[in-house]
Design a protein around this motif. Sequence first.
Motif, short mmCIF file in Angstrom:
data_model
loop_
_atom_site.label_atom_id
_atom_site.label_comp_id
_atom_site.label_asym_id
_atom_site.label_seq_id
_atom_site.Cartn_x
_atom_site.Cartn_y
_atom_site.Cartn_z
N ARG A 1 121.06 -66.81 -21.92
CA ARG A 1 121.90 -65.63 -22.11
C ARG A 1 123.31 -65.97 -21.67
O ARG A 1 123.49 -66.70 -20.69
N PRO A 2 124.35 -65.46 -22.36
CA PRO A 2 125.73 -65.74 -21.94
C PRO A 2 125.99 -65.30 -20.51
O PRO A 2 125.49 -64.26 -20.05
N TYR A 3 126.77 -66.09 -19.80
CA TYR A 3 127.17 -65.75 -18.43
C TYR A 3 128.08 -64.53 -18.42
O TYR A 3 128.94 -64.38 -19.29
N SER A 4 127.89 -63.64 -17.45
CA SER A 4 128.76 -62.49 -17.24
C SER A 4 129.25 -62.51 -15.80
O SER A 4 128.52 -62.95 -14.90
N PRO A 5 130.48 -62.05 -15.55
CA PRO A 5 130.98 -62.02 -14.18
C PRO A 5 130.01 -61.29 -13.25
O PRO A 5 129.50 -60.23 -13.60
N GLY A 6 129.73 -61.88 -12.11
CA GLY A 6 128.79 -61.30 -11.16
C GLY A 6 127.42 -61.94 -11.19
O GLY A 6 126.61 -61.75 -10.28
#
Length: 298
Positions: free
Chosen positions: A55-60
């Motif tokens: 899954r794409p990385y998201s901030p946090g």
Amino acid sequence: MQSSRPGIASRLLDPAFVRELEVLRRRLEIRARSGASGEHVARRRGGSAEFQEHRPYSPGDDLRRIDWAAYARTGEPVLKLFRAEEDVIVRIVLDASASLDFGEPPKIEAARRVAAAFGYMALAASERAQILVAGEGLTREENPARGRSGLHALLRALDAIEPRGGTDLPRAIDTVLRKSKRAGMLVVVSDFMDGGPLATALGRAVAAGHDLALVQVVAPEEIEPAYEGDWALEDAETGATLEVTMDAAAIEAYVLRFAGLCEELRQIARRLNATYVRVRTDEPLESAIRRLVSRSID
């Protein structure tokens, strides 16, 4: 994520709501116990479990879960998701009795959106989510969905629910427990206007290892009634009518009884280490979902 049926996604999960849920789902921890071992089942996946997807990385997000080999190949940071040996299912019991048709907008609309929000958070985390419809017992049982691809079916199932008939919420919950092979998160969405032995059924759910959340959906006029004079009140579920005079004393008695119902739900939640949140139909849902994720007792 968009439903193939026009209008459903925008009614139940508008883009702003989805953005909020994307943040909140990372904070949702499910405290269900495995029926076999009694251990907690974590929402996060990892360890020696089976690799499932990227899954794409998201901030946090946890930087330790980045697939650095994939990043070296593509230049895009992605996270590894794993299927746990004992995965989690979020079972959403939605009260669809006739009393949920009350209010403007009807309470069932907020109930559907709460169910959609929980379903989204579970599916977006690659967990399973299941919709179960309660009336005079368990009246409908959808197949569990898994992952983001399961959202279409979940939203269609919610959109098709129409409030009608009476309610026996304790019987519905007991049926769900009998059918549940493994404990999970049990989210009960209702106005809880049911005189049955609810506390007993909920106690059995927690004893079986389920992580319990109670969502009470109410219309503002149920909290602060503005009726005065002589009225013929009809029970939405039974059709029975009652002639009443709504004077100051009658309104005060009703307010006290309604407050007693809310306090009973609070006490049940405290005793069972559960979550209890009250959702008003005239307020944005984002705040209520935040309180649910943070395990509040309203």
